[in-house]
Write a protein that holds these residues in place. Structure first.
Motif, short mmCIF file in Angstrom:
data_model
loop_
_atom_site.label_atom_id
_atom_site.label_comp_id
_atom_site.label_asym_id
_atom_site.label_seq_id
_atom_site.Cartn_x
_atom_site.Cartn_y
_atom_site.Cartn_z
N TYR A 1 0.84 -0.77 -0.06
CA TYR A 1 0.21 0.04 0.09
C TYR A 1 0.92 1.18 -0.08
CZ TYR A 1 -2.75 3.65 1.50
OH TYR A 1 -3.93 4.98 1.77
N THR A 2 1.93 1.36 0.85
CA THR A 2 2.56 2.77 0.48
C THR A 2 4.01 2.80 -0.28
OG1 THR A 2 3.27 2.09 3.50
CG2 THR A 2 4.69 3.02 2.18
N ALA A 3 4.00 1.16 -1.19
CA ALA A 3 4.57 1.93 -2.60
C ALA A 3 3.61 2.16 -3.44
CB ALA A 3 5.18 0.26 -2.65
N VAL A 4 2.53 1.69 -3.00
CA VAL A 4 1.21 1.64 -4.23
C VAL A 4 1.64 3.47 -3.40
CG1 VAL A 4 -0.88 1.96 -5.06
CG2 VAL A 4 0.27 -0.11 -4.62
N ARG A 5 1.27 4.01 -2.75
CA ARG A 5 1.04 5.59 -2.57
C ARG A 5 2.16 6.06 -2.60
NH1 ARG A 5 -1.01 7.20 3.04
NH2 ARG A 5 -0.83 9.09 1.35
N ALA A 6 2.89 6.22 -2.36
CA ALA A 6 4.79 6.52 -2.87
C ALA A 6 4.99 6.12 -4.59
CB ALA A 6 6.18 5.41 -2.38
N ALA A 7 4.11 5.91 -5.26
CA ALA A 7 4.44 6.34 -6.41
C ALA A 7 3.57 6.86 -7.30
CB ALA A 7 3.84 4.32 -7.25
N SER A 8 2.70 6.85 -6.54
CA SER A 8 1.53 7.69 -7.66
C SER A 8 1.27 9.12 -7.24
CB SER A 8 -0.11 7.37 -6.57
OG SER A 8 -0.23 7.51 -5.43
N ALA A 9 2.66 9.10 -5.66
CA ALA A 9 2.42 10.52 -5.63
C ALA A 9 4.20 11.13 -6.60
CB ALA A 9 3.37 10.61 -3.58
N ARG A 10 5.07 10.19 -6.65
CA ARG A 10 5.62 10.46 -7.38
C ARG A 10 4.70 10.92 -9.35
NH1 ARG A 10 8.55 6.09 -5.56
NH2 ARG A 10 8.05 4.49 -6.26
N GLN A 11 4.28 10.16 -9.11
CA GLN A 11 3.59 10.29 -10.93
C GLN A 11 3.23 12.03 -10.53
OE1 GLN A 11 1.10 7.42 -11.30
NE2 GLN A 11 2.19 6.17 -12.20
N ARG A 12 2.49 12.03 -8.95
CA ARG A 12 1.63 13.31 -9.11
C ARG A 12 3.02 13.86 -9.18
NH1 ARG A 12 -1.30 11.04 -5.74
NH2 ARG A 12 -0.47 11.85 -3.70
N ARG A 13 3.83 13.84 -8.59
CA ARG A 13 5.02 14.95 -8.45
C ARG A 13 5.41 15.44 -9.88
NH1 ARG A 13 8.51 12.80 -4.92
NH2 ARG A 13 10.13 12.22 -6.83
N ASP A 14 5.57 14.26 -10.96
CA ASP A 14 6.20 14.28 -11.71
C ASP A 14 5.64 14.95 -12.82
OD1 ASP A 14 8.11 12.97 -10.48
OD2 ASP A 14 7.77 10.86 -12.05
N ALA A 15 4.38 14.39 -12.19
CA ALA A 15 3.72 15.47 -13.13
C ALA A 15 3.32 17.31 -13.36
CB ALA A 15 1.61 14.66 -13.09
N VAL A 16 3.22 17.18 -12.55
CA VAL A 16 3.56 18.75 -11.75
C VAL A 16 4.93 19.37 -12.27
CG1 VAL A 16 4.47 20.83 -9.86
CG2 VAL A 16 1.67 18.89 -9.92
N LEU A 17 5.71 18.63 -11.92
CA LEU A 17 6.94 19.21 -12.18
C LEU A 17 6.91 19.35 -14.12
CD1 LEU A 17 10.40 17.27 -10.39
CD2 LEU A 17 9.10 19.60 -9.95
N GLN A 18 6.47 18.05 -14.87
CA GLN A 18 6.57 18.54 -16.43
C GLN A 18 5.60 19.48 -16.54
OE1 GLN A 18 8.23 16.25 -18.34
NE2 GLN A 18 7.32 17.25 -19.74
N LYS A 19 4.74 20.37 -16.08
CA LYS A 19 3.84 20.64 -15.87
C LYS A 19 4.71 21.91 -16.59
CE LYS A 19 -0.59 22.64 -15.67
NZ LYS A 19 -0.30 23.79 -15.70
N ARG A 20 5.18 22.53 -14.97
CA ARG A 20 6.02 23.12 -14.73
C ARG A 20 7.03 23.31 -15.49
NH1 ARG A 20 8.03 23.11 -8.29
NH2 ARG A 20 5.54 23.62 -7.46
N GLU A 21 7.67 22.18 -16.33
CA GLU A 21 8.65 22.42 -16.98
C GLU A 21 8.17 23.01 -19.01
OE1 GLU A 21 11.48 19.09 -19.40
OE2 GLU A 21 11.40 19.22 -17.69
N ASP A 22 7.22 22.46 -18.53
CA ASP A 22 6.14 22.89 -20.26
C ASP A 22 6.00 24.01 -20.87
OD1 ASP A 22 6.40 20.28 -21.27
OD2 ASP A 22 4.50 19.52 -20.88
N ASP A 23 5.14 25.34 -19.12
CA ASP A 23 4.68 26.15 -18.94
C ASP A 23 6.65 27.00 -19.55
OD1 ASP A 23 2.35 25.54 -18.49
OD2 ASP A 23 2.57 25.75 -16.64
N VAL A 24 7.23 26.93 -18.95
CA VAL A 24 8.31 27.41 -18.36
C VAL A 24 9.44 27.57 -20.90
CG1 VAL A 24 10.49 28.00 -18.19
CG2 VAL A 24 9.53 27.16 -15.71
N LEU A 25 8.90 26.23 -20.70
CA LEU A 25 9.28 26.31 -22.57
C LEU A 25 8.19 27.58 -23.17
CD1 LEU A 25 10.20 22.88 -22.59
CD2 LEU A 25 11.48 24.31 -23.63
#
Length: 132
Positions: free
Chosen positions: A45-69
């Motif tokens: 459960y913790t691994a799944v939550r950590a993975a989804s949190a990583r995905q959310r964080r990666d999505a946020v970072l990707q969106k920020r990167e796209d906005d900056v670009l």
């Protein structure tokens, strides 16, 4: 039940202290297995939550990167866009000027034509006046 798992070798009946000890060991092993399963489930459960949190964080970072670009691209393209807009305005102004010049030229040529006709009629009148 005459025999339990661990006391089969001794062949003792269930009421014997060894069998009771075996029961305790089996119960403890069962409890340990349940605890292990719960720990594993919690770890999954913790691994799944950590993975989804990583995905959310990666999505946020990707969106920020796209906005900056996109901002960088806009800043890079802004002079070109402004130049194109200025050229469009210039083309429009030139077209308007050309149309205005054509209208003026037509008016002037019409006036000139009318002037020529006037001069021709004046000459005719003069000749007629001289004839008389």
């Amino acid at each position: 039940k005459l025999f339990s798992g661990g006391s089969l070798a001794s062949g003792s009946v269930e009421t014997s202290p060894e069998t009771f000890a075996d029961k305790l060991v089996r119960a403890a092993a069962h409890r340990a297995e349940i605890i292990s399963q719960r720990r594993e489930a919690a770890r999954r459960y913790t691994a799944v939550r950590a993975a989804s949190a990583r995905q959310r964080r990666d999505a946020v970072l990707q969106k920020r990167e796209d906005d900056v670009l996109s901002k960088v691209e806009l800043k890079r393209d802004r002079p070109r866009i402004l130049r194109e807009q200025a050229l469009q305005r210039l083309r429009g102004a030139l077209l308007l000027t050309i149309v205005q010049q054509a209208i003026r030229a037509k008016a002037l040529s019409d006036q000139l034509e009318i002037g020529r006709e006037d001069m021709a009629t004046r000459r005719k009148h003069r000749r007629a006046a001289k004839m008389v």
